[in-house]
Structures are given as structure tokens and as C-alpha cells.
Design a protein around this motif. Structure first.
Motif, PDB file in Angstrom:
ATOM      1  N   ARG A  84       0.832  -1.198   0.000  1.00 53.17           N
ATOM      2  CA  ARG A  84       0.000   0.000   0.000  1.00 53.17           C
ATOM      3  C   ARG A  84       0.872   1.256   0.000  1.00 53.17           C
ATOM      4  O   ARG A  84       1.814   1.365   0.788  1.00 53.17           O
ATOM      5  N   SER A 104      -9.244  10.458  -2.004  1.00 56.85           N
ATOM      6  CA  SER A 104      -8.643   9.659  -3.082  1.00 56.85           C
ATOM      7  C   SER A 104      -7.707   8.601  -2.518  1.00 56.85           C
ATOM      8  O   SER A 104      -7.674   7.462  -2.997  1.00 56.85           O
ATOM      9  N   PHE A 108      -8.040   4.520  -3.075  1.00 52.69           N
ATOM     10  CA  PHE A 108      -7.019   3.686  -3.702  1.00 52.69           C
ATOM     11  C   PHE A 108      -6.203   2.906  -2.668  1.00 52.69           C
ATOM     12  O   PHE A 108      -5.101   2.458  -2.952  1.00 52.69           O
ATOM     13  N   ASP A 109      -6.767   2.755  -1.475  1.00 51.99           N
ATOM     14  CA  ASP A 109      -6.203   1.881  -0.431  1.00 51.99           C
ATOM     15  C   ASP A 109      -4.792   2.276  -0.023  1.00 51.99           C
ATOM     16  O   ASP A 109      -3.913   1.421   0.154  1.00 51.99           O
ATOM     17  N   LEU A 223      -2.189   8.337  -7.715  1.00 49.86           N
ATOM     18  CA  LEU A 223      -2.597   7.136  -6.979  1.00 49.86           C
ATOM     19  C   LEU A 223      -3.179   6.089  -7.926  1.00 49.86           C
ATOM     20  O   LEU A 223      -2.932   4.891  -7.765  1.00 49.86           O
ATOM     21  N   TYR A 224      -3.929   6.543  -8.909  1.00 58.12           N
ATOM     22  CA  TYR A 224      -4.454   5.605  -9.905  1.00 58.12           C
ATOM     23  C   TYR A 224      -3.309   4.964 -10.692  1.00 58.12           C
ATOM     24  O   TYR A 224      -3.314   3.748 -10.940  1.00 58.12           O
ATOM     25  N   ALA A 227      -1.698   2.371  -8.614  1.00 55.37           N
ATOM     26  CA  ALA A 227      -2.552   1.182  -8.452  1.00 55.37           C
ATOM     27  C   ALA A 227      -2.558   0.323  -9.704  1.00 55.37           C
ATOM     28  O   ALA A 227      -2.490  -0.897  -9.635  1.00 55.37           O
ATOM     29  N   THR A 228      -2.644   0.942 -10.875  1.00 56.60           N
ATOM     30  CA  THR A 228      -2.691   0.163 -12.113  1.00 56.60           C
ATOM     31  C   THR A 228      -1.338  -0.416 -12.463  1.00 56.60           C
ATOM     32  O   THR A 228      -1.239  -1.503 -13.030  1.00 56.60           O
TER      33      THR A 228
END
Length: 232
Positions: A84, A104, A108-109, A223-224, A227-228
Motif C-alpha cells: 500500500r 482519493s 485507492f487503499d 494514486l491511480y 494502483a494500475t
């Protein structure tokens, strides 16, 4: 605190010390779940509640007085899931932006959010409204953690830099942990002594027609991207 979602989240948080709820009858009826019978409630009219909160924090029939949450020790937070990300903000002073970034980060954890001891807004109704409940679920820490901690890497986010955030390898050793994302702020960007402690500096691939994005928007995109990248 104002805003229904922020109040509901705070009431459900066992780590909160609640003092009193000012409310309209309609406001209490709108809550997701019933209040304990012994919970201190002071009934009020909407106009009375409006005087208790900032103009940009609509009460929606609910105003909760509670103690601020305790700051977390960063070392304790990092003992959790190493996959994380940790969000570190440098001189982001607007509570609307900090609250939006917290929302946000929770979505996104993220592991936690780190703000400065100074040049950062305190917990408030405005921040809680912007965070829309994230203040209760996202651990917070204050300070400037510059030394490397257990091999993690740091990615800074600035405009006018080569390399966009989606292509920066901000992982550490065998655990492939996303790096800490430091969101760009308006003005001069991150301070020089902060950028010196980053392993990589990246930017967002926005059109040349726009110089930069609001820091909360930039943080959400970063953050996206983190994550991706983790799932690719």
C-alpha cells in the motif's frame, strides 16, 4: 464537523471521543443507524447549526463536536501491508485539497497520509467535509520522514519534468511496494530539500494548454497510476 457523511463516519469510529451532537430531527432521522439512547444530542434549528460551522461546510442538519484523532507513528503504519502506498504532502495548506486527497488516498487503499508539523491544516469541519468520511479510515501522521525506511522508494510529482508517473519504477526490492507519492503543489512546487530525498521525479502527461492541475486532482491521478502499475 459538518456534512452528513463525515458525521456518520465519525460516529461509527470507535477511536473518536464524541462530545455532543447538535442536530435537527430530520438530520438524526437521516443517519445510517440509530444513535445510542444515552448519546448527548442538543436539538437545534438549521439556522442555529449554520452558526456553528464554516460557511463552506454545510451542516445538513448535523454538527458533531468531537476530539481530534491521535496522530499515528509512521513506523507502526508501515508494519502493515507493504503493497500500500504512503501519500506525503509538502506544504499543502488548503483543507479542501487535503480532504480531497485523503478521499482519493482512501479510495485507492493508501497506507496513510503524512503532512507537515507546520504548513498543513489542522483537523477541522472543512477538512472532514472534503474528505467525506476518509478522515476516519485513513491513518494520519505529521512530520517529514526523509530517511529511507526499510528499502522503500519515493516518487515526487512535479510539472515540467521528464518521465511520467506511470513509467516510474517506484518499487522496492522483492516486495514490489509502490513508492510514496509526493503531490505537487501550486507555486514553486516541492521544496528543494524535499526533492533531494526523492528517488525519482515524474510528471503527469497533461496538455501543454494547461500549466498544471490542482494538487488534489494530481494526487488522485498519481494514486491511480500507482494502483494500475501494481496490477500490470
Amino acid at each position: 464537523m459538518g456534512l452528513k457523511h463525515a458525521v456518520e463516519a465519525a460516529l461509527k469510529n470507535p477511536d473518536r471521543s464524541h462530545r455532543k451532537l447538535w442536530a435537527t430531527r430530520e438530520g438524526v432521522e437521516s443517519l445510517d443507524g440509530e444513535l445510542p439512547s444515552d448519546f448527548p444530542v442538543e436539538w437545534a434549528q438549521p439556522a442555529d447549526l449554520a452558526r456553528l460551522v464554516a460557511k463552506d461546510a454545510p451542516h445538513q442538519g448535523l454538527v458533531l463536536e468531537c476530539a481530534p484523532l491521535d496522530d499515528m507513528f509512521l513506523a507502526d503504519v508501515l508494519d502493515g501491508d507493504p503493497a500500500r502506498p504512503v501519500v506525503v504532502l509538502d506544504q499543502v495548506t488548503d483543507p479542501h485539497n487535503v480532504g480531497a486527497i485523503m478521499r482519493s488516498a482512501a479510495a485507492f487503499d493508501a497506507c496513510c497520509i503524512v503532512t507537515q508539523d507546520r504548513h498543513a491544516p489542522p483537523e477541522s469541519g472543512t477538512l472532514a467535509k472534503s474528505a467525506s468520511g476518509a478522515l476516519e479510515v485513513l491513518p494520519g501522521s505529521r512530520g517529514e520522514p526523509r530517511p529511507r525506511t526499510r528499502g522503500n522508494r519515493r516518487s515526487g510529482l512535479l510539472a515540467h519534468r521528464p518521465g511520467w508517473i506511470g513509467r516510474i519504477d517506484a518499487r522496492r526490492g522483492p516486495s514490489h511496494r509502490p513508492g510514496r507519492t509526493r503531490a505537487r503543489r501550486r507555486g514553486d512546487g516541492m521544496r528543494h530539500n524535499i526533492t533531494q530525498h526523492c528517488d525519482a521525479i515524474a510528471k503527469l502527461p497533461i496538455s501543454e494548454a494547461m500549466e498544471s492541475l490542482n494538487v488534489s486532482n494530481a494526487a488522485a491521478i498519481a494514486l491511480y497510476a500507482a494502483a494500475t502499475r501494481e496490477t500490470e
